[in-house]
Write a protein that holds these residues in place. Structure first.
Motif, PDB file in Angstrom:
ATOM      1  N   ARG A 176     -27.471   2.968  -0.820  1.00  0.00           N
ATOM      2  CA  ARG A 176     -27.685   3.280   0.619  1.00  0.00           C
ATOM      3  C   ARG A 176     -26.556   3.610   1.523  1.00  0.00           C
ATOM      4  NH1 ARG A 176     -33.446   2.414   1.473  1.00  0.00           N
ATOM      5  NH2 ARG A 176     -33.333   2.999   3.356  1.00  0.00           N
ATOM      6  N   CYS A 177     -25.481   4.197   0.965  1.00  0.00           N
ATOM      7  CA  CYS A 177     -24.140   4.490   1.719  1.00  0.00           C
ATOM      8  C   CYS A 177     -24.481   5.295   2.790  1.00  0.00           C
ATOM      9  CB  CYS A 177     -23.410   5.182   1.039  1.00  0.00           C
ATOM     10  SG  CYS A 177     -22.504   4.389  -0.530  1.00  0.00           S
ATOM     11  N   PHE A 178     -23.665   5.578   3.908  1.00  0.00           N
ATOM     12  CA  PHE A 178     -23.907   6.399   4.971  1.00  0.00           C
ATOM     13  C   PHE A 178     -23.306   7.754   4.471  1.00  0.00           C
ATOM     14  CE2 PHE A 178     -23.491   2.226   7.328  1.00  0.00           C
ATOM     15  CZ  PHE A 178     -24.858   2.355   7.646  1.00  0.00           C
ATOM     16  N   THR A 179     -24.031   8.588   3.931  1.00  0.00           N
ATOM     17  CA  THR A 179     -23.377   9.847   3.074  1.00  0.00           C
ATOM     18  C   THR A 179     -22.689  10.654   3.916  1.00  0.00           C
ATOM     19  OG1 THR A 179     -25.554  10.791   3.250  1.00  0.00           O
ATOM     20  CG2 THR A 179     -25.262   9.796   1.033  1.00  0.00           C
ATOM     21  N   ARG A 180     -22.917  10.568   5.110  1.00  0.00           N
ATOM     22  CA  ARG A 180     -22.384  11.875   5.845  1.00  0.00           C
ATOM     23  C   ARG A 180     -20.901  11.020   6.544  1.00  0.00           C
ATOM     24  NH1 ARG A 180     -26.781  14.213   9.695  1.00  0.00           N
ATOM     25  NH2 ARG A 180     -27.549  12.172   9.297  1.00  0.00           N
ATOM     26  N   MET A 181     -20.611   9.775   6.121  1.00  0.00           N
ATOM     27  CA  MET A 181     -19.396   9.468   6.616  1.00  0.00           C
ATOM     28  C   MET A 181     -18.251   9.095   5.313  1.00  0.00           C
ATOM     29  SD  MET A 181     -20.668   6.282   9.245  1.00  0.00           S
ATOM     30  CE  MET A 181     -21.710   6.285  10.523  1.00  0.00           C
ATOM     31  N   HIS A 193     -14.944   4.797   6.539  1.00  0.00           N
ATOM     32  CA  HIS A 193     -15.836   4.421   7.730  1.00  0.00           C
ATOM     33  C   HIS A 193     -17.010   3.829   7.202  1.00  0.00           C
ATOM     34  CE1 HIS A 193     -14.089   7.863  10.453  1.00  0.00           C
ATOM     35  NE2 HIS A 193     -14.226   6.680  11.079  1.00  0.00           N
ATOM     36  N   MET A 234     -17.912   0.217   8.828  1.00  0.00           N
ATOM     37  CA  MET A 234     -19.398  -0.131   9.682  1.00  0.00           C
ATOM     38  C   MET A 234     -19.790  -1.556   8.956  1.00  0.00           C
ATOM     39  SD  MET A 234     -20.162   2.198  11.402  1.00  0.00           S
ATOM     40  CE  MET A 234     -21.586   1.230  11.975  1.00  0.00           C
ATOM     41  N   TYR A 291     -19.215  -4.100  11.497  1.00  0.00           N
ATOM     42  CA  TYR A 291     -19.623  -3.784  12.675  1.00  0.00           C
ATOM     43  C   TYR A 291     -20.161  -5.186  13.396  1.00  0.00           C
ATOM     44  CZ  TYR A 291     -22.786  -2.001  16.446  1.00  0.00           C
ATOM     45  OH  TYR A 291     -23.178  -1.720  17.618  1.00  0.00           O
ATOM     46  N   LEU A 334     -16.118  11.994   1.841  1.00  0.00           N
ATOM     47  CA  LEU A 334     -17.443  11.579   2.333  1.00  0.00           C
ATOM     48  C   LEU A 334     -18.081  10.725   1.105  1.00  0.00           C
ATOM     49  CD1 LEU A 334     -18.806  14.859   4.129  1.00  0.00           C
ATOM     50  CD2 LEU A 334     -17.915  13.001   5.014  1.00  0.00           C
ATOM     51  N   ARG A 367     -18.679  -2.602   1.484  1.00  0.00           N
ATOM     52  CA  ARG A 367     -19.147  -2.613   2.917  1.00  0.00           C
ATOM     53  C   ARG A 367     -19.776  -3.915   3.329  1.00  0.00           C
ATOM     54  NH1 ARG A 367     -23.907   1.602   3.912  1.00  0.00           N
ATOM     55  NH2 ARG A 367     -25.163   0.088   2.685  1.00  0.00           N
TER      56      ARG A 367
END
Lengths: 318, 283, 239
Positions: free
Chosen positions: C91-96, C100, C104, C107, C136, C152
């Motif tokens: 579940r990576c932030f694929t558009r980051m 980044h 995150m 955070y 990305l 992360r």
């Protein structure tokens, strides 16, 4: 037919017969007749929207296109060409059905939300076209002249017959193979397609039926209103009222649209004395219902008391 | 024609702002906010109110209108829409539909159906470039305001913790919650941003065209067009979408007359919905 | 007397709709240890981890972390207690970008101070992430994405990390590599829960193992002492 269904349809027939005879007795005032007319009218529209949204998964925000086109079709056939109303009625239904059929090709491949917006846009486009069309007197609108002009009682009987027919039609559709396919499609569209359910064909059928019946309803509505203008005929307000009725009554229930039409028209009538505030109150009620009882009156009652009027679920599907 | 193109481009900058909030909500909350047009027009009316009361320029009223609209959007999402998320697609959509209807009627009740405009000191000024090309200062100011809004929003999303959190939520809200991000709060902030950017667009459009309580739904379709053309949640996409719609409107009005000015835009939008509903700028 | 374990799960039940996915599961994780929760597909492992991380609300039972009751806390509440979950499927932030994504992870308020040093440590642990830090994360391979997800999680300075089926769908060499890093992370003092379908590997890595079946722990013991035959029977529900 099971025993229970026999009872249900028996009651339905009796209620219908009573309603049908009601205007002949002269017991109902004109005002009451007008309210009854509107209830039956919205029951027709709501029934069709429920068929689309509640069963075929097509959320339409463009019901006004069928109503508007029918209003104009009636005006052109009856006023411009002096034809009898029956013809105006039929032409309205056919034109609306053809419109739906044509749009099926363009819109039915879109998923939920896009379909909703697209139907709205198409309605706006049709409004623009009608506003610039000489045949329908541009933005000036048209009057609807029908001779002999049916009395309010006759109009009521007509719309009541349509309301009953549309109810029975939806019931028949849900009980047929179409209903099974629709149920499978709602549960799992991919699996349904894999099982050979032709989703596109089924949606096209629902959309076209919806166009046809809504069109006939629109024609009767404009017979009652006597004039048609692009801004009113293609106003999203039609759809707002229809959606309101179905939400209040209960989406995906057989009797929800009828109950909803009842509540909507009576509420609208009651609130009309608070000019300016009435729409706001209606909107607040609708939102409150969505938050508190998203299944509407009939859906909530059915869940609580574990019954279902005019159930179309087959045991084999459970 | 060159005049129409120029004005279309300048108008496009504003249309992009009309759409950007819708695009955010679409991308982050996965919701089409059907009340977006009403927030837009509410901005114009609020500005009219404050400009009249305080006797200031409509642009200056943004200082009050923007925070006010942010709070309204934040509260709306938190109190209402967040509650019905997870109940399926229809309830949140229908809530915004109902809200649009309510707001429209509230505006009608308070301000009547009379057409209004926001008056500015520069509304008739022009910069003459050549015989066939003049730049209306009004359009230029609008474009600059629009560009600024988009720039600020872009910087916010990129460089602040809150902005990054919003982007993370839009990407994968479950993973974002594991990062300690409150998903619902991010939704509320996004809605606040959406309503306040819509209001900025409303003020700017209000200085340029007449508006009345029903104008909102017309611009909802513009916003939707911008989103569909640009792809949800993409800032450059939104800009391009805005430009296309701005051009479609000015050129459409030039070629087919004002009655049909929206027609080209609608046709483009419909075609996009049929061919590539995920937008030009999405993968 | 035994020291209080870092994590104690007591009789947790959780539902998916009407289906009881977790039916009274209990287990413990001693401080600084590696514990594995082994079970077949559908045994309720992921739902249990989601309950601990606050993503899913249990219907009953208690979850104690560092002696504190964290049952029903929101995911942000749980992260703030320094418990992180590496979810199934990364579940990576694929558009980051990779960097980044890692940032995150820092955070949560408690993790913002010193995030620069932690980022450096993550890059030391996974040099590949440093090379790809501007890419990305959507463009990475499955194994690389798992590394991003692990990095992360580390960025939130956790005391316990739950790894939910970290090896799912990865090549054996990649899995071996990732397991080495997990052991390295554990040596730094971070406790680890490994959720696995792969019995052999997780038993080998962990000090203590639980076998989960139909929402319950049906067998447990020090990994070395667990009899393979018994584990197999428990895993498949053979009596």
């Amino acid at each position: 037919m099971s025993r229970r269904m026999k009872t249900e349809y028996g009651v339905f027939a009796v209620v219908l017969a009573v309603l049908f005879v009601l205007p002949l007795t002269g017991a109902a005032s004109d005002n009451a007749m007008r309210i009854a007319f509107n209830i039956a009218l919205y029951a027709v529209f709501a029934q069709m929207w429920n068929l689309m949204c509640g069963y075929a998964g097509l959320l339409s925000l463009g019901q006004q296109m069928f109503i508007g086109v029918s209003g104009y079709a009636t005006a052109v056939v009856c006023t411009s060409y002096g034809m009898p109303f029956v013809l105006g009625l039929l032409v309205s239904g056919v034109v609306s059905a053809l419109l739906a059929l044509f749009l099926s090709v363009l819109l039915l491949r879109m998923r939920g939300l896009y379909f909703a917006i697209a139907t709205w846009i198409v309605s706006e486009m049709i409004k623009i076209l009608f506003t610039g069309w000489k045949l329908v007197n541009y933005a000036g609108g048209m009057t609807i002249r029908v001779t002999p002009y049916p009395t309010l009682s006759q109009q009521f009987m007509l719309i009541l017959a349509l309301a009953a027919a549309s109810f029975l039609l939806v019931q028949a559709m849900l009980r047929s193979k179409i209903g099974l396919g629709l149920a499978a499609m709602r549960d799992d569209p991919d699996a349904a397609a894999g099982l050979g359910v032709n989703i596109f064909k089924m949606k096209t059928l629902c959309f076209t039926v919806c166009g046809f019946v809504t069109g006939i309803g629109g024609s009767i509505a404009y017979l009652n209103r006597l004039s048609v203008f692009p801004n009113g005929a293609f106003a999203i307000d039609w759809t707002i009222a229809i959606v309101f009725a179905v939400i209040i009554g209960g989406t995906s229930t057989a009797t929800g649209p009828i109950v909803g039409a009842f509540v909507y028209v009576l509420l609208f009538n009651f609130l009309s004395r608070y000019a300016g505030y009435s729409n706001i109150i209606l909107g607040v009620i609708a939102i409150a219902v969505i938050v508190v009882a998203p299944k509407g009156i009939m859906g909530t009652l059915q869940n609580r008391f574990k019954f279902e009027l005019f159930s179309s679920t087959r045991p084999s599907l459970d | 024609m060159a005049q129409a193109v120029l004005q279309g481009i300048l108008l496009g900058g504003v249309f992009a702002v009309v759409g950007i909030g819708m695009s955010m909500i679409f991308g982050i909350v996965k919701l089409a906010n059907l009340a977006h047009g009403e927030f837009f027009i509410l901005g114009a009316y609020l500005s009219m109110l404050f400009a009249g009361q305080l006797d200031i320029s409509p642009l200056l009223t943004l200082v009050i209108v923007v925070p006010l609209m942010f709070v309204a959007g934040y509260a709306l999402q938190g109190a209402l829409i967040n509650r019905v998320l997870g109940m399926g697609d229809e309830p949140p959509l229908l809530i915004t539909f109902g809200l649009s209807f309510i707001l429209q009627n509230v505006l009608l009740l308070i301000f009547s159906a009379d057409p209004q405009t926001l008056k500015t000191t520069y509304q008739l000024k022009t910069i003459v470039v050549s015989d066939s090309l003049i730049v209306p200062v009004l359009y230029l100011v609008n474009f600059i305001v629009g560009a600024l809004v988009i720039l600020i929003l872009g910087l916010f999303l990129r460089f602040t913790y809150t902005g990054q959190a919003i982007r993370a939520v839009s990407d994968d809200n479950m993973a974002a919650s594991l990062m300690g991000i409150s998903v619902k709060r991010s939704y509320s902030i996004a809605m606040g941003i959406a309503t306040s950017t819509a209001a900025v667009a409303g003020v700017v459009i209000g200085t340029t065209f007449t508006f009345y309580p029903y104008t909102g739904s017309e611009y909802l379709l513009v916003a939707f067009g911008v989103v569909v053309l640009g792809g949800m949640g993409s800032i450059p996409g939104t800009l391009v979408g805005g430009l296309v719609f701005g051009l479609a409107r000015t050129i459409g009005s030039q070629v087919f007359g004002t009655n049909y000015q929206m027609m080209i835009g609608y046709i483009i939008l419909l075609a996009m919905l049929m061919i590539r509903p995920q937008g030009l700028f999405s993968k | 007397m035994c020291a209080e374990p870092l994590l104690r799960v007591e009789g947790v039940c959780a539902k998916y709709g009407d289906f009881l996915a977790v039916a009274g599961a209990s287990f413990e994780v001693p401080a600084q240890s590696i514990v594995s929760v082994i079970g077949a597909n559908g045994a309720g492992k992921s739902t249990l981890m989601d309950c601990i991380a606050g993503v899913h609300k249990p219907v009953s039972g208690r979850i104690l972390f560092k002696g504190e009751d964290i049952t029903g806390l929101s995911p942000n509440g749980v992260v703030a207690k320094r418990l992180a979950l590496v979810p199934q499927g990364s579940r990576c932030f694929t558009r980051m970008t990779v960097e980044h994504n890692l940032l995150m992870g820092a955070y949560p308020k408690h993790a913002r101070a010193g995030r620069g040093e932690r980022l450096e440590k993550v890059y030391e642990l996974f040099p590949m992430l440093r090379e790809k830090r501007k890419d990305l994360s959507g463009s990475l391979s499955g194994g690389q994405r798992q590394m991003v997800a692990i990095g992360r999680a580390l960025m939130s300075a956790p005391e316990l990390i739950l790894f939910d089926e970290i090896s799912l769908g990865l090549a054996p060499t990649v899995i071996k590599d990732i397991y080495q890093r997990i052991r390295a992370i554990n040596r730094e003092g971070v406790s680890v829960v490994l959720v696995e379908q792969d019995v052999a590997r997780s038993k080998k890595t962990s000090a203590y193992s639980y076998i989960m079946l139909r929402g319950e722990m049906v067998l447990s013991g020090p990994s070395k002492e667990l009899d393979d035959e018994k584990v197999k029977n428990a895993y498949f529900g053979v009596r």
